[in-house]
Design an enzyme around this catalytic site. Structure first.
Site, short mmCIF file in Angstrom:
data_model
loop_
_atom_site.label_atom_id
_atom_site.label_comp_id
_atom_site.label_asym_id
_atom_site.label_seq_id
_atom_site.Cartn_x
_atom_site.Cartn_y
_atom_site.Cartn_z
N SER A 21 -1.08 2.23 0.10
CA SER A 21 -1.46 1.80 1.44
C SER A 21 -2.70 2.53 1.95
O SER A 21 -2.82 3.75 1.83
CB SER A 21 -0.29 2.05 2.39
OG SER A 21 -0.63 1.64 3.69
N LEU A 73 -5.12 4.81 11.46
CA LEU A 73 -4.37 3.55 11.31
C LEU A 73 -5.02 2.35 12.01
O LEU A 73 -4.39 1.66 12.81
CB LEU A 73 -2.91 3.75 11.76
CG LEU A 73 -2.11 4.63 10.78
CD1 LEU A 73 -0.77 5.02 11.37
CD2 LEU A 73 -1.93 3.95 9.44
N CYS A 130 2.25 9.44 8.61
CA CYS A 130 0.80 9.48 8.81
C CYS A 130 0.44 10.70 9.64
O CYS A 130 0.92 10.84 10.77
CB CYS A 130 0.28 8.23 9.50
SG CYS A 130 -1.51 8.35 9.76
N GLY A 244 -3.13 11.53 -6.08
CA GLY A 244 -4.19 11.92 -7.01
C GLY A 244 -4.15 11.27 -8.37
O GLY A 244 -4.81 11.75 -9.30
C1 LIG Z 1 -8.41 6.26 3.63
C2 LIG Z 1 -6.91 6.36 3.51
C3 LIG Z 1 -6.09 5.58 4.32
C4 LIG Z 1 -4.70 5.67 4.22
N1 LIG Z 1 -3.91 4.87 5.00
C5 LIG Z 1 -2.56 4.91 4.85
C6 LIG Z 1 -1.71 4.02 5.61
O1 LIG Z 1 -2.17 3.17 6.38
N2 LIG Z 1 -0.36 4.14 5.45
C7 LIG Z 1 0.20 5.05 4.57
O2 LIG Z 1 1.42 5.14 4.45
N3 LIG Z 1 -0.58 5.87 3.82
C8 LIG Z 1 -1.93 5.81 3.94
N4 LIG Z 1 -2.72 6.63 3.16
C9 LIG Z 1 -2.08 7.55 2.18
C10 LIG Z 1 -2.08 6.95 0.77
O3 LIG Z 1 -1.36 5.73 0.72
C11 LIG Z 1 -1.47 7.96 -0.24
O4 LIG Z 1 -0.16 8.28 0.19
C12 LIG Z 1 -2.27 9.26 -0.34
O5 LIG Z 1 -3.65 9.01 -0.20
C13 LIG Z 1 -2.01 9.99 -1.65
O6 LIG Z 1 -2.36 9.21 -2.77
P1 LIG Z 1 -3.82 9.29 -3.50
O7 LIG Z 1 -4.11 10.73 -3.73
O8 LIG Z 1 -3.68 8.46 -4.74
O9 LIG Z 1 -4.80 8.68 -2.52
C14 LIG Z 1 -4.12 6.56 3.27
C15 LIG Z 1 -4.95 7.35 2.46
C16 LIG Z 1 -6.33 7.26 2.56
C17 LIG Z 1 -7.19 8.10 1.64
#
Ligand SMILES: Cc1cc2nc3c(=O)[nH]c(=O)nc-3n(C[C@H](O)[C@H](O)[C@H](O)COP(=O)(O)O)c2cc1C
Length: 308
Positions: A21, A73, A130, A244
């Site tokens: 997300s 958000l 969040c 990550g």
């Molecule tokens: C730009 C951005 C926007 C995000 N928006 C949401 C969101 O709307 N809802 C949510 O549950 N997590 C949100 N996340 C968190 C990601 O879904 C994920 O949990 C987090 O980034 C860790 O995974 P990653 O390291 O692969 O990015 C967001 C992350 C980023 C970087």
């Protein structure tokens, strides 16, 4: 190609790879890079009842091996989502996980009701984690009572699979996994971002307008893997792990630690063509290790000296 499908409660995914997300838009923005019917699922950007603008920029900062964000958000709200995005996602054969947010418990409940009235929603991911909004969200996810209230409140109004998304910004994440399971969750996802900040030393100002933001990307991966392992030992419901993931070996770490499926977030900004590499990589690994089902790999960590 091996059978890569996985079961998350009542939800069957064709493979364990889901767009996380906030890092994959509403899925439709990525259709020139990936055929949505080939990936496990799409977790869409967090939705409130109403449209939101989010925070003023700058709201993204690059960091060593990761990024900080405080989007706040921004989103189109659930009514526009079901009218404008869901039909096209269905037509494209996407498995849709709708990430929802609320400033109050009633808001979560109302959004879940709206989604339950529409065909094509595979599951609801409850964003109680969040770090970038003032009301709701993480305030529920940082309290065991709040977590229970949101999960059991939404449970009463929908039969859709419920997946609370846990915050890593707590001391004992496993107790939040347990609280979610007891309140009726079908699965849990973790981790959301780590509360963090960055400072411009010349101006001595925070680099983000919101001052603090959430850290994601490879920098957080070992902590996220540890948290998945802790939760895997605490609950029986499936875990959707993330934090990550940028290569198949990263994804495998999460699966071996106990994730039935994995989500890929920040890596989409670096390599939107990552998806076929992950799918092929998992298939290769399973062939090399003679593993018939992804489920046989989940939580298969071997600790020397300990017998399973
Ligand atoms: C730009 C951005 C926007 C995000 N928006 C949401 C969101 O709307 N809802 C949510 O549950 N997590 C949100 N996340 C968190 C990601 O879904 C994920 O949990 C987090 O980034 C860790 O995974 P990653 O390291 O692969 O990015 C967001 C992350 C980023 C970087």
């Amino acid at each position: 190609m091996a059978d890569l499908s996985v079961q998350i409660g009542a939800l069957r995914l064709r493979n364990p790879f889901i767009g996380a997300s906030g890092c994959f838009g509403y899925g439709l923005e990525y259709t020139s890079a990936v055929d949505l019917s080939t990936i496990g699922g799409v977790a869409v950007k967090g939705l409130f009842l109403e449209e939101r603008q989010g925070h003023a920029p700058p709201r993204i900062v690059e960091t060593p091996a990761g990024m900080l964000n405080a989007i706040g958000l921004q989103g189109i709200g659930v009514h526009r989502f079901v009218a404008e995005k869901l039909p096209e996602l269905r037509r494209l054969g996407a498995t849709v996980i709708v990430n929802i947010c609320g400033s109050t418990l009633d808001e979560y409940i109302e959004i879940a009701r709206v989604l339950s009235d529409h065909e094509g929603v595979g599951a609801i991911e409850l964003n109680i984690s969040c770090p970038n909004i003032k009301e709701g969200g993480i305030q529920f996810g940082c309290s065991l009572h709040g977590t229970r209230d949101v999960v059991s409140g939404v449970r009463k109004v929908t039969r859709l699979p419920l997946i609370p998304k846990l915050t890593p910004n707590v001391t004992d994440v496993a107790s939040f996994a347990r609280a979610s399971e007891e309140a009726g969750a079908d699965a849990i996802s973790l981790v959301n971002t780590f509360l963090a900040m960055a400072i411009d030393v010349e101006t001595r100002q925070p680099k983000l307008t919101n001052v603090m933001g959430g850290l994601s990307g490879p920098a957080i991966r070992p902590i996220a893997v540890r948290m998945v392992w802790e939760c895997f030992q605490a609950v029986k419901i499936p875990i959707l792990g993330m934090g990550g993931i940028a290569t198949i070996d990263d994804a495998l770490e999460f699966i071996i630690a106990g994730s039935s499926a994995v989500q890929v977030g920040t890596a989409n900004f670096v390599d939107p063509l990552i998806w076929p590499k992950l799918i092929r990589g998992l298939d290769d690994y399973m062939t090399r290790h003679n593993i018939a089902r992804v489920a046989d790999l989940v939580g298969s960590l071997q600790i020397p000296g300990k017998h399973s």
